[in-house]
Write an enzyme that holds these catalytic residues in place. Structure first.
Site, PDB file in Angstrom:
ATOM      1  N   LYS A 176       0.834  -1.208   0.000  1.00 28.01           N
ATOM      2  CA  LYS A 176       0.000   0.000   0.000  1.00 28.01           C
ATOM      3  C   LYS A 176       0.867   1.254   0.000  1.00 28.01           C
ATOM      4  O   LYS A 176       0.647   2.184  -0.770  1.00 28.01           O
ATOM      5  CB  LYS A 176      -0.891  -0.018   1.249  1.00 28.01           C
ATOM      6  CG  LYS A 176      -1.469   1.320   1.659  1.00 28.01           C
ATOM      7  CD  LYS A 176      -2.216   1.199   2.984  1.00 28.01           C
ATOM      8  CE  LYS A 176      -2.658   2.533   3.546  1.00 28.01           C
ATOM      9  NZ  LYS A 176      -1.562   3.318   4.126  1.00 28.01           N
ATOM     10  N   ASN A 177       1.855   1.273   0.889  1.00 25.05           N
ATOM     11  CA  ASN A 177       2.628   2.505   1.052  1.00 25.05           C
ATOM     12  C   ASN A 177       3.602   2.755  -0.081  1.00 25.05           C
ATOM     13  O   ASN A 177       4.235   3.794  -0.127  1.00 25.05           O
ATOM     14  CB  ASN A 177       3.374   2.500   2.397  1.00 25.05           C
ATOM     15  CG  ASN A 177       2.421   2.723   3.555  1.00 25.05           C
ATOM     16  OD1 ASN A 177       1.244   3.021   3.336  1.00 25.05           O
ATOM     17  ND2 ASN A 177       2.908   2.571   4.775  1.00 25.05           N
ATOM     18  N   ARG A 182      -4.406  10.236   3.121  1.00 19.44           N
ATOM     19  CA  ARG A 182      -3.210  10.983   3.515  1.00 19.44           C
ATOM     20  C   ARG A 182      -2.151  10.975   2.418  1.00 19.44           C
ATOM     21  O   ARG A 182      -1.429  11.952   2.232  1.00 19.44           O
ATOM     22  CB  ARG A 182      -2.659  10.374   4.800  1.00 19.44           C
ATOM     23  CG  ARG A 182      -1.291  10.846   5.177  1.00 19.44           C
ATOM     24  CD  ARG A 182      -1.138  11.059   6.660  1.00 19.44           C
ATOM     25  NE  ARG A 182       0.181  11.542   6.997  1.00 19.44           N
ATOM     26  CZ  ARG A 182       0.567  12.797   6.913  1.00 19.44           C
ATOM     27  NH1 ARG A 182      -0.289  13.715   6.496  1.00 19.44           N
ATOM     28  NH2 ARG A 182       1.780  13.170   7.239  1.00 19.44           N
ATOM     29  N   ASP A 185      -8.519  17.502   9.922  1.00 20.43           N
ATOM     30  CA  ASP A 185      -8.095  17.841  11.283  1.00 20.43           C
ATOM     31  C   ASP A 185      -7.306  16.739  11.980  1.00 20.43           C
ATOM     32  O   ASP A 185      -6.421  17.013  12.767  1.00 20.43           O
ATOM     33  CB  ASP A 185      -9.324  18.150  12.151  1.00 20.43           C
ATOM     34  CG  ASP A 185     -10.014  19.405  11.690  1.00 20.43           C
ATOM     35  OD1 ASP A 185     -11.205  19.559  11.995  1.00 20.43           O
ATOM     36  OD2 ASP A 185      -9.351  20.212  11.016  1.00 20.43           O
ATOM     37  N   ASP A 233       3.915   0.592  11.985  1.00 18.31           N
ATOM     38  CA  ASP A 233       2.719  -0.023  11.399  1.00 18.31           C
ATOM     39  C   ASP A 233       2.521  -1.471  11.847  1.00 18.31           C
ATOM     40  O   ASP A 233       1.491  -2.077  11.536  1.00 18.31           O
ATOM     41  CB  ASP A 233       2.789   0.032   9.866  1.00 18.31           C
ATOM     42  CG  ASP A 233       2.496   1.428   9.333  1.00 18.31           C
ATOM     43  OD1 ASP A 233       2.164   2.316  10.138  1.00 18.31           O
ATOM     44  OD2 ASP A 233       2.605   1.624   8.110  1.00 18.31           O
TER      45      ASP A 233
HETATM   46  C1  UD1 Z   1       4.050   6.830   6.212  1.00 16.10           C
HETATM   47  C2  UD1 Z   1       3.128   5.649   6.039  1.00 16.10           C
HETATM   48  C3  UD1 Z   1       2.589   5.165   7.399  1.00 16.10           C
HETATM   49  C4  UD1 Z   1       3.749   4.886   8.337  1.00 16.10           C
HETATM   50  C5  UD1 Z   1       4.677   6.083   8.413  1.00 16.10           C
HETATM   51  C6  UD1 Z   1       5.918   5.820   9.258  1.00 16.10           C
HETATM   52  C7  UD1 Z   1       2.130   6.057   3.883  1.00 16.10           C
HETATM   53  C8  UD1 Z   1       0.905   6.361   3.117  1.00 16.10           C
HETATM   54  N1  UD1 Z   1       2.002   6.049   5.201  1.00 16.10           N
HETATM   55  O1  UD1 Z   1       3.288   7.906   6.747  1.00 16.10           O
HETATM   56  O2  UD1 Z   1       1.850   3.968   7.169  1.00 16.10           O
HETATM   57  O3  UD1 Z   1       3.237   4.626   9.628  1.00 16.10           O
HETATM   58  O4  UD1 Z   1       5.113   6.455   7.095  1.00 16.10           O
HETATM   59  O5  UD1 Z   1       6.577   4.695   8.791  1.00 16.10           O
HETATM   60  O6  UD1 Z   1       3.167   5.761   3.326  1.00 16.10           O
HETATM   61  N2  UD1 Z   1       5.922  14.642  10.673  1.00 16.10           N
HETATM   62  C9  UD1 Z   1       6.046  15.978  10.959  1.00 16.10           C
HETATM   63  N3  UD1 Z   1       6.177  16.855   9.925  1.00 16.10           N
HETATM   64  C10 UD1 Z   1       6.207  16.467   8.624  1.00 16.10           C
HETATM   65  C11 UD1 Z   1       6.092  15.089   8.339  1.00 16.10           C
HETATM   66  C12 UD1 Z   1       5.950  14.189   9.387  1.00 16.10           C
HETATM   67  O7  UD1 Z   1       6.020  16.365  12.109  1.00 16.10           O
HETATM   68  O8  UD1 Z   1       6.328  17.322   7.729  1.00 16.10           O
HETATM   69  C13 UD1 Z   1       5.752  13.659  11.783  1.00 16.10           C
HETATM   70  C14 UD1 Z   1       4.384  13.002  11.737  1.00 16.10           C
HETATM   71  O9  UD1 Z   1       3.421  13.769  12.416  1.00 16.10           O
HETATM   72  C15 UD1 Z   1       4.677  11.681  12.427  1.00 16.10           C
HETATM   73  C16 UD1 Z   1       6.107  11.380  12.015  1.00 16.10           C
HETATM   74  O10 UD1 Z   1       6.673  12.606  11.596  1.00 16.10           O
HETATM   75  O11 UD1 Z   1       4.611  11.815  13.830  1.00 16.10           O
HETATM   76  C17 UD1 Z   1       6.246  10.330  10.939  1.00 16.10           C
HETATM   77  O12 UD1 Z   1       5.624  10.763   9.773  1.00 16.10           O
HETATM   78  P1  UD1 Z   1       6.065  10.282   8.311  1.00 16.10           P
HETATM   79  O13 UD1 Z   1       7.317   9.488   8.387  1.00 16.10           O
HETATM   80  O14 UD1 Z   1       6.050  11.474   7.414  1.00 16.10           O
HETATM   81  O15 UD1 Z   1       4.907   9.293   7.931  1.00 16.10           O
HETATM   82  P2  UD1 Z   1       3.859   9.387   6.736  1.00 16.10           P
HETATM   83  O16 UD1 Z   1       4.587   9.626   5.448  1.00 16.10           O
HETATM   84  O17 UD1 Z   1       2.747  10.276   7.105  1.00 16.10           O
END
Ligand code: UD1
Length: 428
Positions: free
Chosen positions: A28-29, A100, A124, A315
């Protein structure tokens, strides 16, 4: 939409060991980002091993709103994507707010079309802070970023981004993907430090290279991208879903059974497999397959700390917590990526688990018999973990809101039933 998605809950009856083989879907990711990368291509992007999950048609709707022709064959697991109208820069709000991963369109749009206006993905629930790393990185590449309550508008002056040296505060998966996709068509070289290196990012980078991008350091913490003027299409097989693999392996061990997953890359699961072995499971790795069997003398406690790859994946944390409720002794689980992941703990407690949470640490004392309960599938992984808990609970468990599970697990009920699990989809 898969036919199973129409009803809204899973009824699970515990007590049967899961035995058998699961052939894994594409991740999926990965697939959602490979789809977004089609925005960068001059030719067709043809994807195979596309998982039959509901996030794929939602992402297809996002891309269709951006002038991409999408041919999706859910049964064959193929997608063909081609840009037919390169003008739109605002994807449809209703689709964006449902998924997302729609944020992954931001980098490609700004790089290819000079601008993007995006509703805040996920609304939100995600919060305003969660894309700051994406936006700061694009700003470092010369983009003008204007945020409002409802959306974000990013524009590259003169229509081109320029290469930059960017050090991420945190190795964010989404920010790394967006900035790489922005950099492949930027003027000059971008160096991205403290980049995330999840296998799905490697998959994306490799497809971009197949399209003609110049990326060094793939799989490491520093990515160096030399911008090129244009990219071709590609034919690409989506990498296997390591989280799906981990979920079924944990389910086998948890239920006292033996599950084999095929089309797996064991190297992507180093820590989860080590933790399963530490818990006493017998884990056998073959070429393209992994089998995990329950220990004969009970599950042992283990400590788990979630971290960006190659750390233990957040995950898989809820599924692992379910397993640890059945371990003989005290296990500790530390969540470093998404604090809200512990909201699942209340549900485990309602089923009889002994879990104490202190901030981002949880302490589990086991083994505790679990009893059936009514749960909510809070998110895709909590929903799956709730089903796993139901598989070892006495009585019936009802997991509601399973549209979340359908977003990420192809044929979850059918696959669990094929392994002998007593699970069915019901209207509730
Ligand atoms: C992706 C995966 C998700 C997985 C996660 C971590 C997808 C669709 N989803 O989510 O399943 O759990 O990676 O392996 O691929 N953050 C910030 N600022 C930013 C970006 C992130 O503060 O600009 C924080 C987020 O709030 C979170 C953490 O960093 O607490 C991790 O986020 P991130 O690694 O970006 O995960 P996703 O890409 O959202």
């Amino acid at each position: 939409m898969p036919p199973e998605s129409r009803a809204s809950a899973f009824r699970v009856r515990g007590g049967t060991p899961l035995e058998g083989t699961v052939h894994l879907s594409g991740a999926k990711n990965s697939v959602l980002k490979l789809m977004a990368a089609a925005l960068l291509a001059d030719g067709e992007v043809h994807l195979t091993a596309v998982p039959d999950i509901t996030d794929v048609p939602v992402m297809a709707a996002v891309l269709a709103g951006l002038g991409v022709r999408v041919d999706h064959d859910a049964v064959a697991g193929t997608l063909t994507l081609a840009v037919v109208d390169a003008v739109p820069t605002t994807p449809p709000r209703d689709a964006v707010t449902r998924i997302r991963a729609s944020i992954a369109c931001l980098g490609p749009l700004v790089a290819r079309r000079g601008e993007a206006r995006l509703a805040m993905p996920g609304g939100d629930r995600i919060g305003a802070r969660s894309i700051d790393l994406h936006l700061d990185g694009l700003a470092a590449m010369g983009a003008e970023v204007v945020r409002s309550e409802a959306d974000v508008h990013v524009r590259a002056p003169g229509g081109r981004l320029r290469g930059a040296r960017i050090t991420l505060d945190f190795p964010s998966v989404g920010a790394t993907e967006n900035l790489v996709m922005a950099a492949v068509l930027a003027d000059g070289r971008t160096v991205l430090e403290n980049a995330a290196r999840e296998p799905e990012i490697v998959d994306l980078c490799r497809m971009l290279v197949a399209m003609g991008a110049r990326i060094d350091g793939v799989g490491g913490p520093t990515l160096s991208v030399e911008g090129v003027p244009r990219l071709d299409g590609a034919v690409w097989e989506t990498c296997p879903d390591r989280i799906e693999a981990g979920t079924y392996l944990v389910a086998g061990v948890l239920t006292g059974g033996r599950v084999r997953v095929e089309r797996v890359r064991a190297g992507d699961l180093t820590l989860p497999l080590r933790k399963l072995r530490d818990a006493g499971a017998e884990v056998v790795v073959e070429d393209g397959a992994v089998t995990a069997a329950a220990p004969r003398d009970g599950i042992r406690p283990v400590d788990v700390v979630t971290l960006p790859y190659p750390g233990f994946p957040t995950d898989l944390q809820p599924q692992m917590m379910v397993l640890l409720t059945q371990a003989d002794g005290i296990s500790r689980c530390t969540e470093n990526v998404f604090e809200s992941r512990f909201s699942f703990v209340d549900q485990l407690r309602a089923m009889g688990a002994d879990v104490v949470v202190d901030g981002h640490h949880a302490m589990l004392s086991g083994p505790t018999p679990l009893h059936g309960a009514e749960l909510s599938g809070l998110d895709v992984r909590a929903g799956a973990a709730g089903v796993l808990a139901g598989l070892v609970a006495s009585g019936d468990t009802l997991v509601r809101d399973v549209h979340h599970v359908d977003r990420g697990y192809a044929g979850f009920v059918a696959r669990l039933r094929a392994l002998g699990g007593d699970v069915e989809r019901v209207d509730a």
